[in-house]
Design a protein around this motif. Structure first.
Motif, PDB file in Angstrom:
ATOM      1  N   VAL A 194       1.495   0.948   7.344  1.00  0.00           N
ATOM      2  CA  VAL A 194       1.229   2.374   7.194  1.00  0.00           C
ATOM      3  C   VAL A 194       2.524   3.090   7.542  1.00  0.00           C
ATOM      4  CG1 VAL A 194      -0.109   4.339   8.012  1.00  0.00           C
ATOM      5  CG2 VAL A 194      -1.191   2.093   7.831  1.00  0.00           C
ATOM      6  N   GLY A 195       3.038   3.842   6.597  1.00  0.00           N
ATOM      7  CA  GLY A 195       4.283   4.570   6.829  1.00  0.00           C
ATOM      8  C   GLY A 195       4.023   6.057   6.990  1.00  0.00           C
ATOM      9  N   TYR A 196       4.720   6.657   7.920  1.00  0.00           N
ATOM     10  CA  TYR A 196       4.623   8.101   8.115  1.00  0.00           C
ATOM     11  C   TYR A 196       5.915   8.573   8.776  1.00  0.00           C
ATOM     12  CZ  TYR A 196       2.905   6.271  12.578  1.00  0.00           C
ATOM     13  OH  TYR A 196       2.763   5.566  13.743  1.00  0.00           O
ATOM     14  N   HIS A 197       6.185   9.850   8.658  1.00  0.00           N
ATOM     15  CA  HIS A 197       7.404  10.416   9.220  1.00  0.00           C
ATOM     16  C   HIS A 197       7.336  10.385  10.742  1.00  0.00           C
ATOM     17  CE1 HIS A 197      10.596  13.315  10.090  1.00  0.00           C
ATOM     18  NE2 HIS A 197      11.046  13.027   8.885  1.00  0.00           N
ATOM     19  N   ARG A 198       8.446  10.083  11.376  1.00  0.00           N
ATOM     20  CA  ARG A 198       8.459   9.953  12.838  1.00  0.00           C
ATOM     21  C   ARG A 198       8.062  11.238  13.551  1.00  0.00           C
ATOM     22  NH1 ARG A 198      14.574   8.724  12.863  1.00  0.00           N
ATOM     23  NH2 ARG A 198      15.345  10.676  12.034  1.00  0.00           N
TER      24      ARG A 198
END
Length: 66
Positions: free
Chosen positions: A38-42
């Protein structure tokens, strides 16, 4: 293509049971394992909604059987 009778797909059971026309095959061995990312902005990592979503998905998939 699998739904049309052409081929075999390795799907999580929770996905395969929701697709009409897909049937489960009993295999002599376990299917290959899969990693899910799952990728998301830091900047969003502390967002309560995102953490709740990731936790819910992780719990659901962690408890799913093949």
């Amino acid at each position: 293509m699998c739904r049309q009778g052409v081929g075999i797909a390795v799907l999580p059971r929770v996905v395969g049971t929701q697709i009409p026309g897909i049937r489960r095959l009993d295999l002599p061995t376990q299917p290959p394992a899969r990693d899910i990312w799952v990728g998301y902005h830091r900047d969003l990592r502390r967002l309560r909604r995102l953490r709740a979503f990731v936790s819910t998905v992780s719990d659901h998939l962690g408890n799913a059987t093949v």
